[in-house]
Design a protein around this motif. Structure first.
Motif, mmCIF file in Angstrom:
data_model
loop_
_atom_site.group_PDB
_atom_site.id
_atom_site.type_symbol
_atom_site.label_atom_id
_atom_site.label_comp_id
_atom_site.label_asym_id
_atom_site.label_seq_id
_atom_site.Cartn_x
_atom_site.Cartn_y
_atom_site.Cartn_z
ATOM 1 N N SER A 163 0.442 -1.114 -0.118
ATOM 2 C CA SER A 163 0.216 -0.171 -0.216
ATOM 3 C C SER A 163 1.117 0.672 -0.334
ATOM 4 O O SER A 163 0.305 2.074 -0.334
ATOM 5 C CB SER A 163 -0.724 -0.127 0.990
ATOM 6 O OG SER A 163 -1.810 -0.984 1.563
ATOM 7 N N ASN A 164 1.786 1.250 0.482
ATOM 8 C CA ASN A 164 2.990 2.645 0.379
ATOM 9 C C ASN A 164 3.362 2.975 -0.920
ATOM 10 O O ASN A 164 3.838 4.140 -1.187
ATOM 11 C CB ASN A 164 3.769 1.969 1.370
ATOM 12 C CG ASN A 164 2.975 1.495 2.931
ATOM 13 O OD1 ASN A 164 2.972 2.144 3.115
ATOM 14 N ND2 ASN A 164 4.225 0.859 3.471
ATOM 15 N N ASN A 165 3.061 1.669 -2.038
ATOM 16 C CA ASN A 165 4.079 2.165 -3.048
ATOM 17 C C ASN A 165 3.001 2.836 -4.352
ATOM 18 O O ASN A 165 3.715 2.171 -5.735
ATOM 19 C CB ASN A 165 5.181 1.419 -3.579
ATOM 20 C CG ASN A 165 6.390 1.481 -2.231
ATOM 21 O OD1 ASN A 165 7.281 2.540 -2.357
ATOM 22 N ND2 ASN A 165 6.584 0.596 -1.564
ATOM 23 N N LEU A 166 2.219 2.487 -4.069
ATOM 24 C CA LEU A 166 0.567 2.421 -4.900
ATOM 25 C C LEU A 166 0.765 3.568 -6.414
ATOM 26 O O LEU A 166 0.690 3.973 -7.372
ATOM 27 C CB LEU A 166 -0.689 2.299 -4.454
ATOM 28 C CG LEU A 166 -0.753 0.730 -3.571
ATOM 29 C CD1 LEU A 166 -2.719 1.757 -2.885
ATOM 30 C CD2 LEU A 166 -1.263 0.086 -4.030
ATOM 31 N N ARG A 218 -5.719 1.061 -9.436
ATOM 32 C CA ARG A 218 -5.169 1.150 -8.233
ATOM 33 C C ARG A 218 -5.757 1.479 -7.317
ATOM 34 O O ARG A 218 -7.411 2.455 -6.702
ATOM 35 C CB ARG A 218 -4.414 2.519 -8.533
ATOM 36 C CG ARG A 218 -4.113 3.378 -7.248
ATOM 37 C CD ARG A 218 -3.066 4.741 -7.735
ATOM 38 N NE ARG A 218 -2.167 4.473 -8.615
ATOM 39 C CZ ARG A 218 -1.883 5.535 -9.130
ATOM 40 N NH1 ARG A 218 -1.683 7.318 -8.356
ATOM 41 N NH2 ARG A 218 -1.118 5.730 -10.244
ATOM 42 N N PRO A 219 -5.870 1.213 -6.487
ATOM 43 C CA PRO A 219 -7.279 0.141 -5.612
ATOM 44 C C PRO A 219 -6.878 1.354 -4.346
ATOM 45 O O PRO A 219 -5.548 1.909 -4.254
ATOM 46 C CB PRO A 219 -7.190 -0.857 -4.881
ATOM 47 C CG PRO A 219 -6.023 -1.433 -5.119
ATOM 48 C CD PRO A 219 -5.160 -0.417 -6.956
ATOM 49 N N GLU A 220 -7.402 1.631 -3.414
ATOM 50 C CA GLU A 220 -7.275 3.183 -2.296
ATOM 51 C C GLU A 220 -6.159 2.493 -1.235
ATOM 52 O O GLU A 220 -5.548 2.818 -0.738
ATOM 53 C CB GLU A 220 -8.583 2.708 -1.666
ATOM 54 C CG GLU A 220 -9.487 4.068 -2.695
ATOM 55 C CD GLU A 220 -9.154 5.472 -3.087
ATOM 56 O OE1 GLU A 220 -8.220 5.414 -1.342
ATOM 57 O OE2 GLU A 220 -9.402 6.209 -4.390
ATOM 58 N N VAL A 221 -6.815 1.008 -0.712
ATOM 59 C CA VAL A 221 -5.578 0.544 -0.074
ATOM 60 C C VAL A 221 -5.318 -0.735 -0.679
ATOM 61 O O VAL A 221 -6.550 -1.704 -0.732
ATOM 62 C CB VAL A 221 -5.960 0.584 1.398
ATOM 63 C CG1 VAL A 221 -7.532 0.059 1.859
ATOM 64 C CG2 VAL A 221 -4.896 0.055 1.991
ATOM 65 N N ILE A 222 -4.348 -2.103 -0.184
ATOM 66 C CA ILE A 222 -4.655 -3.273 -0.510
ATOM 67 C C ILE A 222 -5.382 -3.725 0.494
ATOM 68 O O ILE A 222 -3.728 -3.987 1.910
ATOM 69 C CB ILE A 222 -3.100 -3.413 -0.294
ATOM 70 C CG1 ILE A 222 -2.704 -3.389 -2.153
ATOM 71 C CG2 ILE A 222 -3.405 -5.442 -0.902
ATOM 72 C CD1 ILE A 222 -3.779 -3.889 -3.734
ATOM 73 N N ASN A 223 -5.803 -4.717 1.106
ATOM 74 C CA ASN A 223 -5.943 -5.575 1.780
ATOM 75 C C ASN A 223 -5.548 -6.227 2.029
ATOM 76 O O ASN A 223 -5.632 -7.493 1.636
ATOM 77 C CB ASN A 223 -7.596 -6.188 2.452
ATOM 78 C CG ASN A 223 -8.014 -6.651 3.159
ATOM 79 O OD1 ASN A 223 -7.743 -6.274 4.064
ATOM 80 N ND2 ASN A 223 -9.971 -7.626 3.072
ATOM 81 N N THR A 224 -5.291 -7.315 3.328
ATOM 82 C CA THR A 224 -3.629 -8.556 3.697
ATOM 83 C C THR A 224 -4.519 -8.919 4.370
ATOM 84 O O THR A 224 -3.800 -10.045 3.993
ATOM 85 C CB THR A 224 -2.393 -7.341 3.882
ATOM 86 O OG1 THR A 224 -2.600 -6.759 5.286
ATOM 87 C CG2 THR A 224 -1.329 -6.180 3.605
ATOM 88 N N PHE A 225 -5.754 -8.699 4.954
ATOM 89 C CA PHE A 225 -6.283 -10.603 5.342
ATOM 90 C C PHE A 225 -6.843 -10.805 4.248
ATOM 91 O O PHE A 225 -8.098 -10.659 3.461
ATOM 92 C CB PHE A 225 -6.979 -9.496 5.965
ATOM 93 C CG PHE A 225 -7.628 -10.806 7.421
ATOM 94 C CD1 PHE A 225 -6.882 -10.983 8.266
ATOM 95 C CD2 PHE A 225 -8.874 -10.826 7.037
ATOM 96 C CE1 PHE A 225 -7.383 -11.512 9.598
ATOM 97 C CE2 PHE A 225 -9.093 -12.163 8.139
ATOM 98 C CZ PHE A 225 -8.913 -12.090 9.135
ATOM 99 N N SER A 226 -6.273 -12.301 4.449
ATOM 100 C CA SER A 226 -6.316 -13.626 3.352
ATOM 101 C C SER A 226 -6.872 -14.512 4.296
ATOM 102 O O SER A 226 -6.583 -15.082 5.011
ATOM 103 C CB SER A 226 -5.115 -13.164 1.928
ATOM 104 O OG SER A 226 -4.252 -12.561 2.045
ATOM 105 N N PHE A 227 -7.933 -15.309 2.869
ATOM 106 C CA PHE A 227 -8.141 -16.277 3.163
ATOM 107 C C PHE A 227 -9.297 -16.253 4.211
ATOM 108 O O PHE A 227 -9.350 -17.835 5.494
ATOM 109 C CB PHE A 227 -7.141 -17.439 3.378
ATOM 110 C CG PHE A 227 -6.025 -18.076 2.412
ATOM 111 C CD1 PHE A 227 -6.637 -17.836 1.254
ATOM 112 C CD2 PHE A 227 -4.627 -17.066 3.091
ATOM 113 C CE1 PHE A 227 -5.555 -18.186 0.483
ATOM 114 C CE2 PHE A 227 -4.078 -17.744 2.060
ATOM 115 C CZ PHE A 227 -3.680 -17.213 0.590
#
Length: 247
Positions: free
Chosen positions: A120-123, A132-141
């Motif tokens: 998310s720091n380098n979008l 380009r998403p606002e933020v990457i959701n790192t919560f997975s599965f």
């Protein structure tokens, strides 16, 4: 130089990951990482196969190299010539296993930097034709936060490392010889490394973001699969050669 690395290595890896994240249902970050890893592995499959074959060939020649070392223990020039002749007769290049790895190194470093820097720091580096998403959701599965270190992924990465290393060990016939003590010592060292490297992998994995550890686990597991396929495809040729020698 830093700009060259960013444009040709870092940015393509980042954009491919974001693209996969966008098209995957529910934007599952873990699934995007797995797909990214598979794509990278497929791209470098021919180079990986070449490195595996070269490494295996060198290990298969190790008993003969040990014999040469005993024979020319006090003759460095003779040792060097006999070793090079052995490589030449068996059509083995001792450096051929390193070149494919060197070619892949910038891409592997780019993957490391992409995850360690935080997606998310380098979008701002995402190409204009990719959403380009606002933020990457790192919560997975549904239960795993890949932005944080994860002990289970670290253990899986260590287990995959053990599997890969185990497959590369050449079984030697148990024949007693004047140098049997040295050979036994070498076997003990190899077994120690077999366990040390997975332990180191787990230790390092405990300090890395879960996303990077997931990539490490998947790429190592895929490498083990590639080793199995490569060894299986080469086995009939080896059996034929041995049959001809017996005749």
């Amino acid at each position: 130089m830093a700009n060259f690395f960013t444009v040709f290595f870092y940015q393509p890896i980042l954009n491919l990951l974001v693209f996969l994240y966008n098209i995957i249902p529910f934007n599952d970050f873990g699934t995007a990482i797995i797909l990214l890893t598979v794509i990278i592995k497929l791209v470098f499959w021919p180079l990986g196969a070449k490195a595996i074959k070269s490494q295996k060939a060198l290990q298969d020649l190790q008993p003969k190299i040990d014999e040469i070392k005993k024979q020319y223990a006090n003759d460095k020039a003779g040792l060097s010539k006999a070793t090079m002749d052995l490589y030449k007769d068996n059509k083995v290049n001792p450096f051929s296993s390193c070149l494919p790895l060197l070619i892949q190194l910038p891409f592997l470093w780019a993957v490391y930097k992409v995850f360690s820097d935080g997606i998310s720091n380098n979008l701002s580096l995402v190409y204009s034709f990719i959403h380009r998403p606002e933020v990457i959701n790192t919560f997975s599965f549904g239960f795993l936060d890949l932005a944080k270190p994860n002990i289970y992924l670290a253990v899986l990465a260590g287990a995959a490392q053990f599997l890969q290393a185990k497959m590369m060990i050449t079984k030697k016939p148990e024949v007693q010889s004047p140098g049997a003590k040295d050979e036994n010592m070498m076997a003990i060292m190899n077994k120690q490394m077999l366990f040390i490297m997975p332990a180191v992998t787990v230790f390092i994995g405990l300090s890395l973001p879960g996303g990077l550890t997931l990539y490490w686990f998947v790429i190592t597991f895929l490498t083990a699969v590639q080793q199995y396929i490569t060894f299986r495809n080469d086995k009939p040729k080896t059996d034929t050669i041995e049959g001809e020698i017996v005749k």
